[in-house]
Design a protein around this motif. Structure first.
Motif, PDB file in Angstrom:
ATOM      1  N   GLN A  54       0.904  -1.388  -0.042  1.00 59.88           N
ATOM      2  CA  GLN A  54      -0.050   0.065   0.067  1.00 59.88           C
ATOM      3  C   GLN A  54       0.927   1.330   0.032  1.00 59.88           C
ATOM      4  N   VAL A  55       2.037   1.338   0.744  1.00 58.27           N
ATOM      5  CA  VAL A  55       2.958   2.396   0.600  1.00 58.27           C
ATOM      6  C   VAL A  55       3.458   2.613  -0.573  1.00 58.27           C
ATOM      7  N   PHE A  56       4.009   1.426  -1.126  1.00 61.20           N
ATOM      8  CA  PHE A  56       4.395   1.562  -2.541  1.00 61.20           C
ATOM      9  C   PHE A  56       3.518   1.978  -3.493  1.00 61.20           C
ATOM     10  N   ALA A  57       2.376   1.536  -3.637  1.00 62.65           N
ATOM     11  CA  ALA A  57       1.234   2.081  -4.510  1.00 62.65           C
ATOM     12  C   ALA A  57       0.951   3.546  -4.199  1.00 62.65           C
ATOM     13  N   ALA A  58       0.841   4.027  -2.977  1.00 63.83           N
ATOM     14  CA  ALA A  58       0.676   5.390  -2.765  1.00 63.83           C
ATOM     15  C   ALA A  58       1.846   6.247  -3.358  1.00 63.83           C
ATOM     16  N   GLN A  59       2.933   5.774  -3.124  1.00 64.80           N
ATOM     17  CA  GLN A  59       4.074   6.452  -3.682  1.00 64.80           C
ATOM     18  C   GLN A  59       4.300   6.636  -5.237  1.00 64.80           C
ATOM     19  N   GLY A  60       3.769   5.401  -5.812  1.00 64.89           N
ATOM     20  CA  GLY A  60       3.805   5.377  -7.227  1.00 64.89           C
ATOM     21  C   GLY A  60       2.619   6.323  -7.699  1.00 64.89           C
ATOM     22  N   ASP A  61       1.605   6.518  -6.925  1.00 68.63           N
ATOM     23  CA  ASP A  61       0.450   7.403  -7.486  1.00 68.63           C
ATOM     24  C   ASP A  61       0.722   8.938  -7.405  1.00 68.63           C
ATOM     25  N   GLY A  62       1.700   9.110  -6.366  1.00 72.32           N
ATOM     26  CA  GLY A  62       2.372  10.400  -6.054  1.00 72.32           C
ATOM     27  C   GLY A  62       3.330  10.635  -7.421  1.00 72.32           C
ATOM     28  N   VAL A  63       4.017   9.803  -7.745  1.00 72.30           N
ATOM     29  CA  VAL A  63       4.888  10.151  -8.969  1.00 72.30           C
ATOM     30  C   VAL A  63       4.080  10.337 -10.286  1.00 72.30           C
ATOM     31  N   MET A  64       3.074   9.422 -10.505  1.00 75.01           N
ATOM     32  CA  MET A  64       1.812   9.564 -11.421  1.00 75.01           C
ATOM     33  C   MET A  64       1.511  11.018 -11.495  1.00 75.01           C
ATOM     34  N   LEU A  65       0.933  11.501 -10.292  1.00 73.67           N
ATOM     35  CA  LEU A  65       0.303  12.835 -10.283  1.00 73.67           C
ATOM     36  C   LEU A  65       1.145  13.974 -10.501  1.00 73.67           C
ATOM     37  N   ARG A  66       2.344  13.872 -10.330  1.00 68.24           N
ATOM     38  CA  ARG A  66       3.323  14.799 -10.317  1.00 68.24           C
ATOM     39  C   ARG A  66       3.780  14.830 -11.840  1.00 68.24           C
ATOM     40  N   LEU A  67       3.845  13.850 -12.475  1.00 65.71           N
ATOM     41  CA  LEU A  67       4.123  13.672 -13.957  1.00 65.71           C
ATOM     42  C   LEU A  67       3.003  14.115 -14.518  1.00 65.71           C
TER      43      LEU A  67
ATOM     44  N   MET B 133       1.023   2.291 -15.385  1.00 65.55           N
ATOM     45  CA  MET B 133      -0.470   2.136 -15.329  1.00 65.55           C
ATOM     46  C   MET B 133      -1.179   0.943 -15.307  1.00 65.55           C
ATOM     47  N   TYR B 134      -0.561  -0.039 -16.140  1.00 72.84           N
ATOM     48  CA  TYR B 134      -1.106  -1.405 -16.272  1.00 72.84           C
ATOM     49  C   TYR B 134      -0.691  -2.178 -14.792  1.00 72.84           C
ATOM     50  N   TYR B 135       0.508  -1.718 -14.224  1.00 72.98           N
ATOM     51  CA  TYR B 135       0.688  -2.654 -12.976  1.00 72.98           C
ATOM     52  C   TYR B 135       0.038  -2.125 -12.077  1.00 72.98           C
ATOM     53  N   ARG B 136      -0.430  -0.668 -11.967  1.00 76.31           N
ATOM     54  CA  ARG B 136      -1.115  -0.302 -10.779  1.00 76.31           C
ATOM     55  C   ARG B 136      -2.353  -0.884 -11.171  1.00 76.31           C
TER      56      ARG B 136
END
Length: 82
Positions: A12-25, A64-67
């Motif tokens: 869950q922590v890793f997914a949230a961090q990945g979401d942060g990167v995607m939102l920043r992108l 996006m696929y792996y998310r």
């Protein structure tokens, strides 16, 4: 902050961090019609280098696929591929 010790909480922590990167992108590319250049300047946030780099699009689609795979697995809908 210490990292969680359970695999579910850590995922869950890793997914949230990945979401942060995607939102920043998204923040950096939205004004450019979602065109993805090779790099984003760390100081200005401006896109730079090779324009519309295929690799950038491919890696965004992979993320996006792996998310989606993670969210489905977390919901008990499917297994996450190894």
């Amino acid at each position: 902050h210490a990292l969680p010790t359970s695999s579910v909480a850590l995922a869950q922590v890793f997914a949230a961090q990945g979401d942060g990167v995607m939102l920043r992108l998204r923040k950096h590319v939205e004004a450019d019609g979602f065109h993805l250049d090779e790099q984003i300047d760390r100081n200005t946030g401006e896109q730079m280098s090779a324009e519309d780099l295929t690799w950038s699009y491919a890696e965004t689609l992979n993320a996006m696929y792996y998310r989606d795979q993670y969210l489905n697995a977390a919901a008990g809908k499917t297994r996450v591929p190894k």
